[in-house]
Design an enzyme around this catalytic site. Structure first.
Site, mmCIF file in Angstrom:
data_model
loop_
_atom_site.group_PDB
_atom_site.id
_atom_site.type_symbol
_atom_site.label_atom_id
_atom_site.label_comp_id
_atom_site.label_asym_id
_atom_site.label_seq_id
_atom_site.Cartn_x
_atom_site.Cartn_y
_atom_site.Cartn_z
ATOM 1 N N ARG A 75 24.178 8.819 -9.340
ATOM 2 C CA ARG A 75 24.331 8.409 -7.948
ATOM 3 C C ARG A 75 25.414 7.357 -7.742
ATOM 4 O O ARG A 75 26.071 7.340 -6.709
ATOM 5 C CB ARG A 75 22.996 7.883 -7.414
ATOM 6 C CG ARG A 75 22.038 9.009 -7.055
ATOM 7 C CD ARG A 75 20.736 8.477 -6.512
ATOM 8 N NE ARG A 75 19.886 9.583 -6.073
ATOM 9 C CZ ARG A 75 18.620 9.440 -5.714
ATOM 10 N NH1 ARG A 75 18.051 8.244 -5.757
ATOM 11 N NH2 ARG A 75 17.911 10.486 -5.321
ATOM 12 N N ALA B 206 0.823 -1.214 0.000
ATOM 13 C CA ALA B 206 0.000 0.000 0.000
ATOM 14 C C ALA B 206 0.855 1.260 0.000
ATOM 15 O O ALA B 206 0.553 2.229 0.685
ATOM 16 C CB ALA B 206 -0.955 -0.007 1.194
ATOM 17 N N GLY B 207 1.939 1.219 -0.784
ATOM 18 C CA GLY B 207 2.663 2.447 -1.069
ATOM 19 C C GLY B 207 1.987 3.160 -2.222
ATOM 20 O O GLY B 207 0.831 2.868 -2.574
ATOM 21 N N LEU B 208 2.689 4.073 -2.871
ATOM 22 C CA LEU B 208 2.074 4.852 -3.944
ATOM 23 C C LEU B 208 1.667 3.961 -5.112
ATOM 24 O O LEU B 208 0.596 4.160 -5.704
ATOM 25 C CB LEU B 208 3.043 5.939 -4.418
ATOM 26 C CG LEU B 208 2.516 6.872 -5.509
ATOM 27 C CD1 LEU B 208 1.246 7.575 -5.073
ATOM 28 C CD2 LEU B 208 3.592 7.893 -5.899
ATOM 29 N N ALA B 209 2.485 2.971 -5.457
ATOM 30 C CA ALA B 209 2.148 2.098 -6.581
ATOM 31 C C ALA B 209 0.900 1.286 -6.283
ATOM 32 O O ALA B 209 -0.030 1.208 -7.103
ATOM 33 C CB ALA B 209 3.324 1.174 -6.901
#
Length: 507
Positions: A280, A16-19
């Protein structure tokens, strides 16, 4: 022992993260009933809520989807799928506008447009931010509120993934989860994995420690293909203050002019104004090398941000002050720490995997847009844009037959997990060698005798085996014993049906 079976006539989303939440909203909008399962309350235990920099998108007249895609490909070191990257960047403005319509309070400029910032390896400023460094939590809060208001979406905030259910044809038809100590089988027409990355496999990480790659391991066992698992991004400015996970000093600080220095104040990457804004992997290796040489590594924002720190970067400022540091007067000690997993479950832009009935979105997926090195702030864009596509695609699935019992792997003891995390950071971290990787795989094999079939060990093994097979250095994967990149960029592909790792030429 299975205590219960629930038939969900719709889409099951794990994570239930943004994706995951973006997929839930679009599946519901398509008319599907949605069950979202997550082990912690919404806004907790997911990397999306911790994202500081923002969401990358072409939002200004100086920018374009094509330029954004070109920057994405350049950062990905030859392994970015050009079509997938362009599909993503073309969705940038619409995705930001969709999130805005849900209530995400993006920073605005004096003319009312989206305020954008410059981050490493972007050729123009294109990162839309919220409150300086609070984008992730603000965006996810808006999406979570929309999910709670959607009557077709039910959320279990106490469910942990333990296995995937397959029917006799090999189709994924559900998942086994634990709730209140009981194992529950949930069948569904389609399963969407949005289980996040693998930062919890590393002792030095900026991500929630609970994210240990189990979704990737279970998808592999279910027949999905794993793409380029060796490509792990290490963020060069994790705060070295003895916390697990390590607080993050956002890349936007360097975009504002903060510089990386050693203990004597000497610049780590040279005098050029943009020296600290290289990809990075380059910056992370410079930080790593300075630390192991005993020179130390620090982010000096005193001149670039100074007195404006509390207002400009409130999350970083608060983390510093909690650790007894005042970044207005002292440089911030930093280290390279696991930050993002570019590799993972091979999936197309709609989230489809090689396992019928199974979709993957967000960090657990490898859609081809990140290649060997993720471009800063592309992750939130991918999570929302491709999450929405996956939700729509999953809503059209019709399901399968009665499932076979799921195989449930064991958990690691705390001592074994800590030993694994330390070995992962040491041997499959910023710099890798054959000898170190072989020692890591030997440790995994020893732990396997005590916890046979543990998904955590499978995830760690996939990463280590991919790193051992890739005898070159490319993007986030650096082999000290093979420091040069091969002339031809090749993918690593792994699948249960094809256990031999084969490097295949990138398209």
């Amino acid at each position: 022992m299975i205590m219960n079976r629930i038939r969900h006539d719709g889409v099951l989303i794990v994570g239930a993260g943004l994706a995951g939440l973006s997929a839930a909203l679009e599946a519901a909008r398509a008319g599907a009933s949605v069950l979202a399962v997550t082990p912690e309350p919404l806004l907790s235990g997911c990397s999306s809520a911790w994202a500081q920099g923002g969401i990358a998108a072409a939002l200004t007249v100086q920018d374009s989807a094509e330029l954004h895609a070109a920057d994405t490909a350049a950062a990905g070191a030859g392994l970015v799928d050009a079509d997938a990257a362009l599909r993503l960047t073309q969705a940038g403005r619409a995705t930001v506008q969709w999130l805005t319509s849900l209530g995400a309070p993006f920073d605005r400029d004096g003319r009312g447009g989206f305020a954008v910032s410059l981050e490493a390896a972007h050729s123009v400023a294109r990162v839309a931010r919220v409150g300086g460094d609070g984008a992730g939590r603000a965006i996810l809060s808006a999406v979570a509120a929309a999910v709670r208001a959607q009557p077709l979406v039910e959320v279990w905030e106490d469910g942990s993934l333990k296995g995937l259910l397959k029917d006799p044809t090999g189709r994924v038809v559900g998942a086994a989860v634990t709730r209140d100590g009981r194992l529950v089988e949930v069948t569904a027409r389609a399963v969407v994995l949005a289980t996040g990355g693998a930062g919890g496999l590393f002792a030095a990480t900026t991500t929630p420690a609970a994210l240990k790659g189990e979704g990737m391991a279970l998808a592999y066992e279910a027949g999905a293909e794993i793409l380029d698992p060796e490509f792990v991004q290490f963020h060069p400015t994790a705060m070295d203050v003895g916390l697990d996970p390590a607080p993050l000093a956002t890349e936007a600080l360097r975009g504002e002019g903060a510089r990386l220095v050693d203990g004597e104040g000497r610049l780590l990457l040279g005098e050029a104004e943009d020296a600290d804004l290289q990809p990075r992997d380059v910056v992370a290796r410079a930080v790593h090398r300075a630390r192991i040489e005993g020179r130390g590594a620090f982010l000096d924002a005193r001149r670039a941000v100074g007195r404006e720190f509390p207002q400009a970067f409130p999350a970083v400022f608060a983390a510093c002050m909690r650790s007894g540091l005042d970044p207005r007067v002292s440089p911030i000690p930093v280290m390279a720490a696991c930050h993002y997993h570019m590799g993972g479950i091979a999936a197309d832009a709609d989230g489809r995997t090689a396992a019928p009935g199974l979709f993957a979105v967000g960090e657990c997926a490898a859609t081809g847009v990140h290649g060997a090195n993720r471009l800063a702030s592309n992750s939130l864009l991918e999570a929302a844009a491709f999450g929405r596509r996956a939700g729509m695609a999953a809503a059209r699935e019709t399901g399968g037959e009665v499932p076979l019992p799921a195989r449930i792997g064991p958990e690691l003891s705390s001592a074994d997990l800590q030993a694994l995390r330390e070995a992962m950071t040491l041997h499959v971290g910023v710099e890798r060698t054959r000898a170190g990787l072989e020692r890591l795989l030997s440790l995994i094999a020893r732990i396997e005798t005590r916890a046979p079939g543990a998904p955590v060990l499978s995830a760690a093994s996939l990463i280590a085996q991919g790193a051992l097979a890739r005898e070159e250095s490319r993007g986030g994967h650096y082999r000290a014993d093979f420091p040069d990149a091969d002339v031809e960029a090749r993918h690593t592909r792994m699948q249960v049906a094809h256990p031999v790792r084969v490097l295949e030429a990138a398209e």
